[in-house]
Design a protein around this motif. Structure first.
Motif, mmCIF file in Angstrom:
data_model
loop_
_atom_site.group_PDB
_atom_site.id
_atom_site.type_symbol
_atom_site.label_atom_id
_atom_site.label_comp_id
_atom_site.label_asym_id
_atom_site.label_seq_id
_atom_site.Cartn_x
_atom_site.Cartn_y
_atom_site.Cartn_z
ATOM 1 N N LYS A 15 0.832 -1.196 0.000
ATOM 2 C CA LYS A 15 0.000 0.000 0.000
ATOM 3 C C LYS A 15 0.871 1.253 0.000
ATOM 4 N N GLY A 16 0.366 2.265 -0.690
ATOM 5 C CA GLY A 16 1.083 3.527 -0.728
ATOM 6 C C GLY A 16 2.017 3.680 -1.897
ATOM 7 N N LEU A 17 2.251 2.588 -2.654
ATOM 8 C CA LEU A 17 3.133 2.664 -3.807
ATOM 9 C C LEU A 17 2.370 3.130 -5.042
ATOM 10 N N CYS A 18 3.038 3.895 -5.851
ATOM 11 C CA CYS A 18 2.503 4.287 -7.154
ATOM 12 C C CYS A 18 2.828 3.148 -8.119
ATOM 13 N N TYR A 19 1.791 2.534 -8.720
ATOM 14 C CA TYR A 19 2.110 1.390 -9.579
ATOM 15 C C TYR A 19 1.651 1.533 -11.024
ATOM 16 N N GLY A 20 0.778 2.453 -11.347
ATOM 17 C CA GLY A 20 0.455 2.771 -12.732
ATOM 18 C C GLY A 20 0.486 1.590 -13.684
ATOM 19 N N GLN A 21 1.463 1.560 -14.569
ATOM 20 C CA GLN A 21 1.565 0.488 -15.564
ATOM 21 C C GLN A 21 2.585 -0.593 -15.194
ATOM 22 N N LEU A 22 3.020 -0.638 -13.932
ATOM 23 C CA LEU A 22 3.869 -1.750 -13.504
ATOM 24 C C LEU A 22 3.110 -3.055 -13.717
ATOM 25 N N ASP A 23 3.785 -4.068 -14.231
ATOM 26 C CA ASP A 23 3.107 -5.330 -14.542
ATOM 27 C C ASP A 23 3.148 -6.262 -13.332
ATOM 28 N N ILE A 24 2.346 -5.923 -12.329
ATOM 29 C CA ILE A 24 2.329 -6.679 -11.070
ATOM 30 C C ILE A 24 1.243 -7.753 -11.103
ATOM 31 N N ASP A 25 1.451 -8.796 -10.319
ATOM 32 C CA ASP A 25 0.497 -9.906 -10.218
ATOM 33 C C ASP A 25 -0.602 -9.538 -9.223
ATOM 34 N N VAL A 26 -1.467 -10.505 -8.918
ATOM 35 C CA VAL A 26 -2.574 -10.297 -7.988
ATOM 36 C C VAL A 26 -2.367 -11.141 -6.733
ATOM 37 N N THR A 27 -3.127 -10.867 -5.691
ATOM 38 C CA THR A 27 -2.978 -11.561 -4.413
ATOM 39 C C THR A 27 -3.573 -12.970 -4.465
ATOM 40 N N CYS A 80 2.556 6.299 -15.109
ATOM 41 C CA CYS A 80 3.102 7.163 -14.061
ATOM 42 C C CYS A 80 4.603 7.390 -14.185
ATOM 43 N N GLY A 81 5.190 6.918 -15.274
ATOM 44 C CA GLY A 81 6.560 7.262 -15.597
ATOM 45 C C GLY A 81 7.561 7.059 -14.475
ATOM 46 N N GLU A 82 8.271 8.130 -14.129
ATOM 47 C CA GLU A 82 9.345 8.077 -13.124
ATOM 48 C C GLU A 82 8.830 7.783 -11.719
ATOM 49 N N TRP A 83 7.541 7.904 -11.502
ATOM 50 C CA TRP A 83 6.992 7.696 -10.161
ATOM 51 C C TRP A 83 6.610 6.245 -9.874
ATOM 52 N N GLU A 84 6.580 5.406 -10.900
ATOM 53 C CA GLU A 84 6.126 4.027 -10.700
ATOM 54 C C GLU A 84 7.093 3.263 -9.798
ATOM 55 N N GLY A 85 6.514 2.573 -8.823
ATOM 56 C CA GLY A 85 7.297 1.802 -7.866
ATOM 57 C C GLY A 85 7.785 2.613 -6.685
ATOM 58 N N ILE A 86 7.433 3.897 -6.633
ATOM 59 C CA ILE A 86 7.851 4.788 -5.544
ATOM 60 C C ILE A 86 6.654 5.052 -4.631
ATOM 61 N N HIS A 87 6.922 5.197 -3.349
ATOM 62 C CA HIS A 87 5.850 5.597 -2.439
ATOM 63 C C HIS A 87 5.374 6.989 -2.824
ATOM 64 N N TRP A 88 4.071 7.133 -2.955
ATOM 65 C CA TRP A 88 3.506 8.426 -3.314
ATOM 66 C C TRP A 88 4.031 9.533 -2.390
#
Length: 202
Positions: A15-27, A80-88
C-alpha cells in the motif's frame, strides 16, 4: 447493447506505492474474487478486450476461457513514468505539488496526464462500442473512471469523487434513448486502497 466494464482483482503490491503500468500480479484472493465477478456476468459475451497487464489479462482468461482475448494497450492504467514503484508520499513536494493542483492537465515526468490517458481510452472505447455486443472490457480503475466520465460528461477533475470503483467491480453500460447508462452489478466493501498520495482528497 450491453458493455461490461470489469476492474482487476486486488493487486499484489504494498500500500502507498505508485504502480500505474507496472506489470504486477494479484494476491492469493484472486480465485475467490474472480468467482464472485463471474456470477455477476451473463453467459453470452461476443467479444472480450483486456489491458495487456497481467492483473487484467489473468482475470480475463479466467472469466472467459473459451474466448480469444483481444489485448489493447490503450486500456492500460495511467502511465506514471518516473513515479512508478515509488511511495507516493516519498515524491518530493516540489515535484508532486504542481501535479496535485492540476492532475488533469499536467504530465507525470516520463508518463502522461489524465487528459492524455482519457483521449486514448475514449478512442479505444468508442471503437469497441461500435463492434459486436455484448462485450466485456477487463481493465483498471482509472480507465473505468475515464469511460464513465466520458459517457456522463463528468469533468475529469470531478471523476474521482463521482465514481467509486473497487477491485473486482463490474459495471454494465446499456444504450438508452438518453445515451449510455451505467449500473453497478458487483462491488465489494474493501479497506481504503491507499494507492495515491495521502493528501489527495478528491
Amino acid at each position: 447493447m450491453s458493455i461490461y466494464l470489469i476492474r482487476h482483482t486486488t493487486p499484489l503490491i504494498e500500500k502507498g506505492l505508485c504502480y500505474g503500468q507496472l506489470d504486477i500480479d494479484v494476491t492469493d484472493s484472486f480465485h475467490e474474487e474472480a468467482k464472485l465477478i463471474k456470477k455477476a456476468l451473463p453467459e453470452e459475451i461476443e467479444q472480450v478486450y483486456s489491458s495487456p497487464l497481467i492483473r487484467c489479462h489473468k482475470l480475463a482468461s479466467y472469466l472467459f476461457p473459451a474466448h480469444e482475448i483481444s489485448l489493447e494497450p490503450s486500456l492500460m492504467e495511467l502511465a506514471c513514468g518516473e513515479w512508478e514503484g515509488i511511495h507516493w508520499d516519498a515524491i518530493p513536494s516540489e515535484v508532486i505539488d504542481p501535479w496535485m493542483k492540476d492532475f488533469v492537465n499536467i504530465c507525470i515526468p516520463g508518463g502522461e496526464s489524465y487528459v492524455q490517458m482519457h483521449k486514448r481510452v475514449t478512442e479505444c472505447f468508442t471503437r469497441i462500442a461500435e463492434g459486436p455486443t455484448p462485450v466485456a472490457i477487463v481493465t483498471h480503475g482509472g480507465v473505468i473512471r475515464s469511460i464513465l466520465a466520458h459517457i456522463t460528461k463528468t469533468p475529469l477533475a470531478d471523476s474521482f469523487g463521482a465514481f467509486k470503483i473497487t477491485y473486482g467491480c463490474v459495471m454494465q453500460l446499456q444504450a438508452t434513448s438518453a445515451g449510455l447508462q451505467h449500473t453497478i452489478l458487483h462491488s465489494v466493501t474493501t479497506e481504503k486502497e491507499q494507492h495515491k498520495p495521502s493528501s489527495f482528497k478528491r
